[in-house]
Design a protein around this motif. Structure first.
Motif, PDB file in Angstrom:
ATOM      1  N   ARG A   2       0.590   5.507  -0.854  1.00  0.00           N
ATOM      2  CA  ARG A   2      -0.202   6.778  -1.225  1.00  0.00           C
ATOM      3  C   ARG A   2      -1.506   6.596  -1.658  1.00  0.00           C
ATOM      4  O   ARG A   2      -2.097   6.983  -2.671  1.00  0.00           O
ATOM      5  N   GLY A   3      -2.316   5.424  -0.751  1.00  0.00           N
ATOM      6  CA  GLY A   3      -3.665   5.354  -1.050  1.00  0.00           C
ATOM      7  C   GLY A   3      -4.200   4.179  -2.104  1.00  0.00           C
ATOM      8  O   GLY A   3      -5.271   3.989  -2.670  1.00  0.00           O
ATOM      9  N   SER A  42      -7.981   4.344  -3.436  1.00  0.00           N
ATOM     10  CA  SER A  42      -8.715   5.179  -2.464  1.00  0.00           C
ATOM     11  C   SER A  42      -8.893   6.686  -3.129  1.00  0.00           C
ATOM     12  O   SER A  42      -8.207   6.808  -4.229  1.00  0.00           O
ATOM     13  N   GLN A  43      -9.800   7.558  -2.489  1.00  0.00           N
ATOM     14  CA  GLN A  43     -10.079   8.654  -3.221  1.00  0.00           C
ATOM     15  C   GLN A  43      -8.986   9.494  -3.277  1.00  0.00           C
ATOM     16  O   GLN A  43      -8.590  10.211  -3.965  1.00  0.00           O
ATOM     17  N   GLN A  44      -8.120   9.213  -1.976  1.00  0.00           N
ATOM     18  CA  GLN A  44      -6.987  10.057  -2.065  1.00  0.00           C
ATOM     19  C   GLN A  44      -5.706   9.984  -3.025  1.00  0.00           C
ATOM     20  O   GLN A  44      -5.400  11.018  -3.913  1.00  0.00           O
ATOM     21  N   ALA A  45      -5.704   8.675  -3.665  1.00  0.00           N
ATOM     22  CA  ALA A  45      -4.743   8.268  -4.687  1.00  0.00           C
ATOM     23  C   ALA A  45      -5.451   8.883  -5.805  1.00  0.00           C
ATOM     24  O   ALA A  45      -4.834   9.504  -6.790  1.00  0.00           O
ATOM     25  N   THR A  76       0.917  -1.066   0.234  1.00  0.00           N
ATOM     26  CA  THR A  76      -0.029  -0.099  -0.025  1.00  0.00           C
ATOM     27  C   THR A  76       0.912   1.172  -0.084  1.00  0.00           C
ATOM     28  O   THR A  76       1.847   1.307   1.014  1.00  0.00           O
TER      29      THR A  76
END
Length: 98
Positions: free
Chosen positions: A11-12, A29-32, A9
């Motif tokens: 940075r998302g 993830s949304q962050q990624a 994993t």
């Protein structure tokens, strides 16, 4: 014996792979996604490379134990020395040849 996989994993981005690098799962993830296409693409590639190194290293340990005396390097389960070092820290002690 349980299925051998590696996971990383970054940075998302979570990548799960089988030995050799076959992608078994990818979660963003949304962050990624919010980092933009270029950063996301490089993060996916980096996470897959790290997960592949883990899966390959784990497979080598299992095969060394199962095929004592056979050179498993011909199987092509290789990666850079730095990734090998990182991956080695994820290999369970019970898989190590003593």
């Amino acid at each position: 014996m349980s299925e051998i996989k590696g996971a990383a994993t970054l940075r998302g981005v979570t990548a799960e792979v089988c030995p050799g690098g076959a992608l078994a799962g990818l979660t963003l993830s949304q962050q990624a996604v919010d980092q933009g296409a270029a950063v996301l693409a490089s993060t996916v590639v980096e996470a897959i490379a790290l997960a592949t190194a883990q899966a390959n290293q784990r497979a080598r340990h299992v095969l060394r134990a199962a095929l004592a005396g056979v050179d498993v390097s011909a199987l092509g389960l290789t990666q850079s020395a730095s990734l090998t070092e990182q991956a080695e820290s994820t290999v369970p002690d019970t898989w190590r040849v003593r």
